[in-house]
Enzyme design. Sequence first.
Site, mmCIF file in Angstrom:
data_model
loop_
_atom_site.group_PDB
_atom_site.id
_atom_site.type_symbol
_atom_site.label_atom_id
_atom_site.label_comp_id
_atom_site.label_asym_id
_atom_site.label_seq_id
_atom_site.Cartn_x
_atom_site.Cartn_y
_atom_site.Cartn_z
ATOM 1 N NE ARG A 228 -4.218 -1.608 0.087
ATOM 2 C CZ ARG A 228 -4.336 -2.647 -0.747
ATOM 3 N NH1 ARG A 228 -3.403 -2.906 -1.634
ATOM 4 N NH2 ARG A 228 -5.410 -3.425 -0.707
ATOM 5 C CG HIS A 276 -3.041 -0.855 -6.835
ATOM 6 N ND1 HIS A 276 -3.497 -0.238 -5.703
ATOM 7 C CD2 HIS A 276 -3.096 -2.190 -6.567
ATOM 8 C CE1 HIS A 276 -3.826 -1.148 -4.794
ATOM 9 N NE2 HIS A 276 -3.585 -2.356 -5.309
HETATM 10 N N1 NDP Z 1 -0.307 -4.199 -5.183
HETATM 11 C C1 NDP Z 1 -1.238 -5.112 -5.349
HETATM 12 O O1 NDP Z 1 -1.699 -5.331 -6.464
HETATM 13 C C2 NDP Z 1 -1.711 -5.895 -4.183
HETATM 14 C C3 NDP Z 1 -1.360 -5.551 -2.912
HETATM 15 N N2 NDP Z 1 -1.741 -6.343 -1.844
HETATM 16 C C4 NDP Z 1 -1.317 -5.960 -0.502
HETATM 17 O O2 NDP Z 1 -0.527 -7.030 0.042
HETATM 18 C C5 NDP Z 1 -0.821 -7.141 1.424
HETATM 19 C C6 NDP Z 1 -0.380 -8.498 1.952
HETATM 20 O O3 NDP Z 1 -1.253 -9.512 1.505
HETATM 21 P P1 NDP Z 1 -1.205 -10.991 2.129
HETATM 22 O O4 NDP Z 1 0.145 -11.557 2.029
HETATM 23 O O5 NDP Z 1 -2.334 -11.745 1.552
HETATM 24 O O6 NDP Z 1 -1.498 -10.650 3.659
HETATM 25 P P2 NDP Z 1 -1.237 -11.558 4.947
HETATM 26 O O7 NDP Z 1 -2.170 -11.073 5.985
HETATM 27 O O8 NDP Z 1 -1.285 -12.999 4.567
HETATM 28 O O9 NDP Z 1 0.262 -11.219 5.356
HETATM 29 C C7 NDP Z 1 0.616 -10.072 6.059
HETATM 30 C C8 NDP Z 1 2.000 -10.248 6.657
HETATM 31 O O10 NDP Z 1 2.388 -9.051 7.322
HETATM 32 C C9 NDP Z 1 2.799 -9.376 8.653
HETATM 33 N N3 NDP Z 1 2.507 -8.259 9.558
HETATM 34 C C10 NDP Z 1 1.325 -7.648 9.792
HETATM 35 N N4 NDP Z 1 1.471 -6.667 10.701
HETATM 36 C C11 NDP Z 1 2.765 -6.668 11.059
HETATM 37 C C12 NDP Z 1 3.531 -5.904 11.968
HETATM 38 N N5 NDP Z 1 2.988 -4.925 12.708
HETATM 39 N N6 NDP Z 1 4.841 -6.185 12.104
HETATM 40 C C13 NDP Z 1 5.400 -7.191 11.384
HETATM 41 N N7 NDP Z 1 4.728 -7.951 10.496
HETATM 42 C C14 NDP Z 1 3.432 -7.687 10.329
HETATM 43 C C15 NDP Z 1 2.009 -10.605 9.023
HETATM 44 O O11 NDP Z 1 2.646 -11.287 10.101
HETATM 45 P P3 NDP Z 1 2.070 -12.707 10.643
HETATM 46 O O12 NDP Z 1 2.283 -13.691 9.507
HETATM 47 O O13 NDP Z 1 2.908 -13.008 11.806
HETATM 48 O O14 NDP Z 1 0.624 -12.481 10.926
HETATM 49 C C16 NDP Z 1 2.044 -11.376 7.701
HETATM 50 O O15 NDP Z 1 3.247 -12.078 7.583
HETATM 51 C C17 NDP Z 1 -2.317 -6.862 1.477
HETATM 52 O O16 NDP Z 1 -2.697 -6.435 2.770
HETATM 53 C C18 NDP Z 1 -2.496 -5.764 0.439
HETATM 54 O O17 NDP Z 1 -2.411 -4.505 1.039
HETATM 55 C C19 NDP Z 1 -2.459 -7.492 -2.028
HETATM 56 C C20 NDP Z 1 -2.841 -7.871 -3.284
HETATM 57 C C21 NDP Z 1 -2.515 -7.081 -4.470
HETATM 58 O O1 3PY Z 2 -6.347 -7.290 -3.388
HETATM 59 C C1 3PY Z 2 -5.800 -6.228 -3.050
HETATM 60 O O2 3PY Z 2 -5.638 -5.902 -1.872
HETATM 61 C C2 3PY Z 2 -5.337 -5.329 -4.082
HETATM 62 O O3 3PY Z 2 -4.630 -4.395 -3.820
HETATM 63 C C3 3PY Z 2 -5.748 -5.624 -5.474
HETATM 64 O O4 3PY Z 2 -5.080 -4.896 -6.414
#
Ligand code: NDP
Ligand code: 3PY
Length: 313
Positions: A228, A276
């Site tokens: 983000r 994005h």
């Molecule tokens: N650019 C794009 O097109 C897209 C962007 N995204 C973004 O990617 C993000 C990640 O997606 P996804 O992998 O599915 O999410 P997950 O919830 O599976 O993973 C999030 C990770 O961040 C870690 N985390 C959260 N808070 C903290 C913190 N305070 N300190 C340290 N680590 C932290 C979590 O730790 P733990 O494993 O220990 O819980 C976990 O490993 C989404 O939230 C979205 O914003 C998603 C899809 C598309």
């Molecule tokens: O799935 C999400 O969170 C996205 O950012 C899609 O682009």
Amino acid sequence: MDIIFHHPTFNPQFWIDGMQQQLPGARVRQWYPGDSQPADYALVWHPPVEMLSGRETLKGVFALGAGVDSILSKLQAYPDMLAQGVPLFRLEDTGMALQMQEYAVSQVLHWFRRFDDYQALKLQAKWLPLEDYRREDFTIGLLGAGVLGGKVAESLAAWGFPVRCWSRSKKEYPGVSSFAGAEQLDEFLNGTRVLINLLPNTPQTVGIINRQLLNKLADEAFVMNLARGVHLVENDLLAALESGKVKGAMLDVFAQEPLPAENPLWKHPRIAITPHLAAVTRPVEAMEYIAKTIRQIENGESPGGQVSLHHGY
Ligand SMILES: NC(=O)C1=CN([C@@H]2O[C@H](COP(=O)(O)OP(=O)(O)OC[C@H]3O[C@@H](n4cnc5c(N)ncnc54)[C@H](OP(=O)(O)O)[C@@H]3O)[C@@H](O)[C@H]2O)C=CC1
Ligand SMILES: O=C(O)C(=O)CO
């Protein structure tokens, strides 16, 4: 079973037909303002408050993406938008991990093989072989090691790079060193040459990629923001590029989207930008996943993918 659907850009009929095919017998409809007829499930992206509020009989709300920050920020402003106890689910992978792997691996290889430098030399018509980078000097660090970050880490480890990840809880991904919690952030950053962000947007992670953090990376570092825009302090990145601390950046997400034409990020020669799309929702995979989750709920099982309202992701 009644399912309501709202998405600002997706083709509603495609989703209505697809969900009905996945769940024969389900009545699926596009939600319109004024529709307060009963519903068991809601499929949403940027939902109007009115669509969900007062719906105490909902058995689940499905975000049609991986990040739920836009829904949670609305919920903060309108706490009654989701009735007490209604679970919120999000998409876990459903085809997004492969897209993230393609994006991250291709850009890491681009930097590792110095194609950015060769492009700059090409613009000066200069034939100049440069010294190779060594894999052992190219440690890649994943901020966030969940569904997407974990898969990206594994795919980069398969290319032979030293890979590490940072998350709230410890991980055991093959070939990936794991660092967890605020107390291990500095250790994680120390020696990281390529930083890839896949954290969720929460109060704890906003502005995390700032001057202090960038200064702790290895010299001539690279930054990839795939999560983000609010995670990155744009002016701090520009300053780090100017000082040479950061050599290049690839940005997919921005504090303001679409990125305004006057934003200096556009013009910077060492910043690459995509609008994005690092990973988009794949409708067929998403519908299969949602239908599977609904069947689990209907059978009284506890499905994965539920968002923790406490942790904010
Ligand atoms: N650019 C794009 O097109 C897209 C962007 N995204 C973004 O990617 C993000 C990640 O997606 P996804 O992998 O599915 O999410 P997950 O919830 O599976 O993973 C999030 C990770 O961040 C870690 N985390 C959260 N808070 C903290 C913190 N305070 N300190 C340290 N680590 C932290 C979590 O730790 P733990 O494993 O220990 O819980 C976990 O490993 C989404 O939230 C979205 O914003 C998603 C899809 C598309
Ligand atoms: O799935 C999400 O969170 C996205 O950012 C899609 O682009």
